[in-house]
Design a protein around this motif. Structure first.
Motif, PDB file in Angstrom:
ATOM      1  N   LYS A  13      70.915-101.530   0.784  1.00 46.99           N
ATOM      2  CA  LYS A  13      69.656-101.576   1.531  1.00 46.99           C
ATOM      3  C   LYS A  13      69.802-102.392   2.814  1.00 46.99           C
ATOM      4  O   LYS A  13      69.123-103.386   3.029  1.00 46.99           O
ATOM      5  CB  LYS A  13      68.540-102.113   0.651  1.00 46.99           C
ATOM      6  N   THR A  14      70.730-101.971   3.642  1.00 46.09           N
ATOM      7  CA  THR A  14      70.997-102.656   4.908  1.00 46.09           C
ATOM      8  C   THR A  14      69.782-102.560   5.813  1.00 46.09           C
ATOM      9  O   THR A  14      68.919-101.696   5.617  1.00 46.09           O
ATOM     10  CB  THR A  14      72.223-102.038   5.614  1.00 46.09           C
ATOM     11  N   PRO A  15      69.713-103.407   6.823  1.00 42.89           N
ATOM     12  CA  PRO A  15      68.586-103.322   7.768  1.00 42.89           C
ATOM     13  C   PRO A  15      68.455-101.908   8.323  1.00 42.89           C
ATOM     14  O   PRO A  15      69.449-101.216   8.552  1.00 42.89           O
ATOM     15  CB  PRO A  15      68.975-104.323   8.857  1.00 42.89           C
ATOM     16  N   ASP A  16      67.231-101.501   8.530  1.00 40.78           N
ATOM     17  CA  ASP A  16      66.905-100.117   8.888  1.00 40.78           C
ATOM     18  C   ASP A  16      67.618 -99.622  10.142  1.00 40.78           C
ATOM     19  O   ASP A  16      67.921 -98.439  10.246  1.00 40.78           O
ATOM     20  CB  ASP A  16      65.383 -99.983   9.058  1.00 40.78           C
ATOM     21  N   HIS A  17      67.903-100.507  11.078  1.00 39.07           N
ATOM     22  CA  HIS A  17      68.505-100.039  12.330  1.00 39.07           C
ATOM     23  C   HIS A  17      69.897 -99.430  12.125  1.00 39.07           C
ATOM     24  O   HIS A  17      70.324 -98.600  12.907  1.00 39.07           O
ATOM     25  CB  HIS A  17      68.556-101.152  13.386  1.00 39.07           C
ATOM     26  N   TRP A  18      70.613 -99.818  11.059  1.00 42.93           N
ATOM     27  CA  TRP A  18      71.954 -99.276  10.855  1.00 42.93           C
ATOM     28  C   TRP A  18      71.926 -97.788  10.539  1.00 42.93           C
ATOM     29  O   TRP A  18      72.748 -97.020  11.041  1.00 42.93           O
ATOM     30  CB  TRP A  18      72.706-100.032   9.756  1.00 42.93           C
ATOM     31  N   TYR A  19      71.002 -97.377   9.690  1.00 41.08           N
ATOM     32  CA  TYR A  19      70.821 -95.958   9.377  1.00 41.08           C
ATOM     33  C   TYR A  19      69.318 -95.744   9.244  1.00 41.08           C
ATOM     34  O   TYR A  19      68.753 -95.836   8.157  1.00 41.08           O
ATOM     35  CB  TYR A  19      71.577 -95.585   8.097  1.00 41.08           C
ATOM     36  N   PRO A  20      68.653 -95.483  10.376  1.00 37.14           N
ATOM     37  CA  PRO A  20      67.184 -95.520  10.452  1.00 37.14           C
ATOM     38  C   PRO A  20      66.466 -94.584   9.483  1.00 37.14           C
ATOM     39  O   PRO A  20      66.913 -93.461   9.237  1.00 37.14           O
ATOM     40  CB  PRO A  20      66.893 -95.108  11.894  1.00 37.14           C
ATOM     41  N   SER A  21      65.340 -95.048   8.985  1.00 41.65           N
ATOM     42  CA  SER A  21      64.499 -94.198   8.146  1.00 41.65           C
ATOM     43  C   SER A  21      63.679 -93.232   9.004  1.00 41.65           C
ATOM     44  O   SER A  21      63.292 -92.166   8.532  1.00 41.65           O
ATOM     45  CB  SER A  21      63.583 -95.052   7.261  1.00 41.65           C
ATOM     46  N   ASP A  22      63.426 -93.594  10.251  1.00 42.51           N
ATOM     47  CA  ASP A  22      62.749 -92.689  11.182  1.00 42.51           C
ATOM     48  C   ASP A  22      63.613 -91.437  11.341  1.00 42.51           C
ATOM     49  O   ASP A  22      64.787 -91.523  11.706  1.00 42.51           O
ATOM     50  CB  ASP A  22      62.562 -93.393  12.530  1.00 42.51           C
ATOM     51  N   LEU A  23      63.028 -90.265  11.068  1.00 43.71           N
ATOM     52  CA  LEU A  23      63.812 -89.030  11.030  1.00 43.71           C
ATOM     53  C   LEU A  23      64.458 -88.664  12.359  1.00 43.71           C
ATOM     54  O   LEU A  23      65.587 -88.168  12.380  1.00 43.71           O
ATOM     55  CB  LEU A  23      62.949 -87.868  10.532  1.00 43.71           C
ATOM     56  N   GLN A  24      63.797 -88.913  13.474  1.00 40.39           N
ATOM     57  CA  GLN A  24      64.399 -88.586  14.766  1.00 40.39           C
ATOM     58  C   GLN A  24      65.577 -89.492  15.077  1.00 40.39           C
ATOM     59  O   GLN A  24      66.615 -89.029  15.558  1.00 40.39           O
ATOM     60  CB  GLN A  24      63.356 -88.647  15.873  1.00 40.39           C
ATOM     61  N   LYS A  25      65.430 -90.776  14.801  1.00 45.04           N
ATOM     62  CA  LYS A  25      66.540 -91.700  15.028  1.00 45.04           C
ATOM     63  C   LYS A  25      67.701 -91.388  14.086  1.00 45.04           C
ATOM     64  O   LYS A  25      68.865 -91.417  14.481  1.00 45.04           O
ATOM     65  CB  LYS A  25      66.078 -93.145  14.848  1.00 45.04           C
ATOM     66  N   ARG A  26      67.379 -91.104  12.844  1.00 46.83           N
ATOM     67  CA  ARG A  26      68.423 -90.773  11.878  1.00 46.83           C
ATOM     68  C   ARG A  26      69.146 -89.492  12.298  1.00 46.83           C
ATOM     69  O   ARG A  26      70.366 -89.385  12.157  1.00 46.83           O
ATOM     70  CB  ARG A  26      67.853 -90.610  10.473  1.00 46.83           C
ATOM     71  N   ALA A  27      68.406 -88.531  12.820  1.00 46.20           N
ATOM     72  CA  ALA A  27      69.026 -87.287  13.285  1.00 46.20           C
ATOM     73  C   ALA A  27      70.009 -87.572  14.418  1.00 46.20           C
ATOM     74  O   ALA A  27      71.078 -86.945  14.489  1.00 46.20           O
ATOM     75  CB  ALA A  27      67.954 -86.299  13.739  1.00 46.20           C
ATOM     76  N   ARG A  28      69.690 -88.514  15.303  1.00 44.36           N
ATOM     77  CA  ARG A  28      70.616 -88.885  16.385  1.00 44.36           C
ATOM     78  C   ARG A  28      71.894 -89.485  15.808  1.00 44.36           C
ATOM     79  O   ARG A  28      72.997 -89.188  16.258  1.00 44.36           O
ATOM     80  CB  ARG A  28      69.977 -89.911  17.332  1.00 44.36           C
TER      81      ARG A  28
END
Length: 154
Positions: A13-28
Motif C-alpha cells: 500500500k505505497t503512497p498513491d502517487h507511485w501507482y495512482p488510483s486516479d484512472l487517468q493518471k494510472r493510465a498514463r
C-alpha cells in the motif's frame, strides 16, 4: 520487472502517487510502462551492450558507424519520450513522481553508465531527472546506480 513493482505497490500500500488510483493518471503510468520495453529499455540497453559489454567480451571496440547508428536509435526514442510522455509536465503522470518516472530514469542510467550523457543537451530531460532524483533522495539514487555508473571504468 514491472509485474513485481506493481505487486509491491499493492501489497505494501505505497503512497498513491507511485501507482495512482486516479484512472487517468494510472493510465498514463501504464501507457509508459507498456511503451518503454522496446523503446527506452530496448534502445538504452542496446547502446550499453554495444558500447561497454561487447568490447569487453571481444576485446575489440565497435566500429564507429555501428555505435553511431545505435546512438541515433536511442536519440529517436528520447525525443518521443520528451514529446509524448513528459510534454510540459513535471513528471510522466502529472505533478507527482510515479513508478513510470522511476522505471524511466533507471533505464536511462544504462547509457549514462556507458559514457553517453544523454541529459547534456536535453534541458527538459535533465530537469526531469533532477526532480525524480529529489523525489527518491539523491543519496539513495546514487547508491542504487553506483554499479552501473562505474561500468565505464572497466
Amino acid at each position: 520487472s514491472i509485474a513485481i513493482l506493481l505487486y509491491l505497490t499493492r501489497k505494501f500500500k505505497t503512497p498513491d502517487h507511485w501507482y495512482p488510483s486516479d484512472l487517468q493518471k494510472r493510465a498514463r503510468v501504464d501507457e509508459y510502462l507498456s511503451w518503454q520495453h522496446v523503446n527506452i529499455r530496448g534502445k538504452g540497453s542496446k547502446l550499453f551492450l554495444t558500447k561497454v559489454l561487447l568490447p569487453l567480451l571481444t576485446g575489440q571496440p565497435l566500429p564507429p558507424e555501428k555505435l553511431e547508428g545505435v546512438t541515433e536509435e536511442l536519440n529517436v526514442v528520447l525525443k518521443q519520450f520528451e514529446e509524448k510522455f513528459l510534454q510540459d509536465k513535471p513528471f510522466i503522470a502529472g505533478s507527482e513522481v510515479s513508478l513510470a518516472d522511476l522505471v524511466a530514469l533507471v533505464e536511462l542510467m544504462q547509457p549514462v553508465g556507458a559514457g553517453y550523457d544523454l541529459f547534456e543537451e536535453r534541458p527538459k530531460l535533465a530537469e526531469w531527472r533532477r526532480r525524480v532524483e529529489e523525489a527518491v533522495g539523491k543519496q539513495l539514487f546514487q547508491e542504487a546506480h553506483e554499479g552501473i555508473l562505474n561500468m565505464k571504468n572497466l
